[in-house]
Design a protein around this motif. Structure first.
Motif, short mmCIF file in Angstrom:
data_model
loop_
_atom_site.label_atom_id
_atom_site.label_comp_id
_atom_site.label_asym_id
_atom_site.label_seq_id
_atom_site.Cartn_x
_atom_site.Cartn_y
_atom_site.Cartn_z
N ALA A 1 43.14 -41.11 -31.22
CA ALA A 1 43.29 -41.02 -29.75
C ALA A 1 44.46 -40.14 -29.35
N ARG A 2 45.25 -39.72 -30.31
CA ARG A 2 46.46 -38.98 -29.97
C ARG A 2 46.12 -37.62 -29.37
N THR A 3 46.74 -37.31 -28.26
CA THR A 3 46.50 -36.01 -27.63
C THR A 3 47.81 -35.28 -27.39
N GLU A 4 47.67 -34.01 -27.24
CA GLU A 4 48.82 -33.16 -27.01
C GLU A 4 49.37 -33.36 -25.60
#
Lengths: 191, 186
Positions: free
Chosen positions: B59-62
């Motif tokens: 789920a990690r986004t920039e």
């Protein structure tokens, strides 16, 4: 006079219905990041996600009178975003997902793909794992993918996911479990 | 994704519960039951550990810069304003229209309609006359050919009539000679 930022969504919607269009700008500010993130999860492309999420705001505003208030504004609005994303994927034959190769070439999009804290061989395996996860999400049935992305990526509760998808919580639980099982299977094959 | 380690298998009957347990979507009772099972099951502990390790990474986004959001907001608000203007373009006309103009426009429209019906009645030829200058050359050529063939038919008919006319005197002659012959015999 009350600060518009302090008004609840439903109050802002009511003011918009009365012709006070500028109150919708508060809703834009409030939900733009979430809308963009949802669209990005589906499209994996910054520009497309921006266009789709902005389009969702335009549609929400155009159809503000159709919001009946039975659900919360954000679940109604997220449904518009998700529908636009799914329509886009259908129209483009999921071209957005084909651009994953391009995304892996752009370190700004997904830094976790090449984490410098790991050895090159570990990075290669991690990249392959990421590619498999993306590929699995791409081929996953839309309902499973929607349930997974909204719960796992956006942190919506299962109850809210069910409202967005207009289904039961039990069905969302099943979708979520199947999505996780499919992702798990794709990573098991990596060994 | 930081780790290439695959997810571990869980006990089949607890797999779905463990996913919901991870997301905090189980009831108090279910949570207690799953917790009790986890206490004595290393496989399920491993499975839950993998979920806790992998799912947040997926789920990690920039993080995007503030300028992106400022621009996003400005664009969206501008698009909304444009949409609103398009939707209510007719409102701009309202201030220039006086209230007495509404029945006046209606009366004029009715008068034009009545005059048109009265004077236009029976004069439909102007609508039905075919403007020949607008007919394409190909069609005109076809029409000429059709006329030519029609005239050819007429000529053939004339030819037949002439032939019949030529045959008639002979027939008359034949008949008279037959009369003569009969009278001769008599």
């Amino acid at each position: 006079m009350t600060n518009p930022d302090e008004l609840r969504d439903e109050q802002l919607v009511e003011l918009c219905r009365q012709g006070e269009r500028h109150y919708f700008d508060v809703l834009v500010r409030r939900y733009m990041e979430k809308a963009f993130r949802i669209a990005f999860d589906f499209t994996r492309n910054t520009e497309t996600a921006k266009d789709l999420s902005q389009d969702a705001f335009l549609r929400a505003f155009a159809n503000i009178n159709q919001f009946d208030g039975r659900s919360s504004f954000y679940t109604w609005f997220y449904r518009i975003v998700v529908n636009l994303c799914l329509d886009h994927a259908r129209r483009q034959h999921r071209v957005g997902w084909e651009s994953l190769d391009r995304i892996t070439e752009e370190p700004g999009e997904r830094k976790e793909l090449a984490d410098s804290t790991f050895a090159p061989d570990q990075q290669a395996i991690a990249s392959e794992a990421q590619r498999r996860v993306d590929q699995t999400l791409e081929t996953m049935p839309n309902k499973q993918r929607t349930a997974f992305l909204l719960r796992n990526h956006q942190g919506l509760s299962i109850a809210d996911v069910a409202k967005v998808m207009k289904t039961t919580e039990g069905t969302v639980r099943v979708y979520l479990h199947r999505a996780v099982a499919a992702l798990r299977q794709s990573l098991l094959e990596l060994v | 994704m930081k780790t290439p380690m695959p997810l571990q298998s869980a006990c089949k009957e607890f797999e779905e519960d463990l996913v919901l347990y991870y997301y905090g979507e189980t009831s108090e009772e279910e949570r207690g039951r799953v917790g009790q099972h986890l206490f004595g099951c290393s496989r399920c502990q491993g499975f839950l550990g993998d979920l806790q390790r992998l799912l947040p990474q997926m789920a990690r986004t920039e993080e995007l810069p503030q300028s992106f959001w400022d621009n996003y907001y400005r664009e969206t608000v501008a698009k909304l304003a444009q949409q609103d203007e398009r939707k209510h373009w007719w409102r701009a006309l309202i201030p220039s229209i006086k209230i007495w103009m509404v029945p006046a426009f209606g009366t004029v429209a009715m008068a034009v309609l009545v005059i048109g019906l009265l004077f236009g009645k029976g004069n439909l030829s102007s609508f039905t006359v075919r403007p020949t200058e607008k007919i394409p050359h190909e069609i005109l050529a076809d029409e000429n050919q059709l006329q030519f063939f029609e005239s050819m038919d007429l000529l053939e008919s004339l030819g037949k009539l002439e032939a019949q006319d030529e045959q008639k005197p002979e027939a008359v002659n034949t008949q008279s000679s037959r009369v003569k012959l009969q009278s001769g015999i008599a």
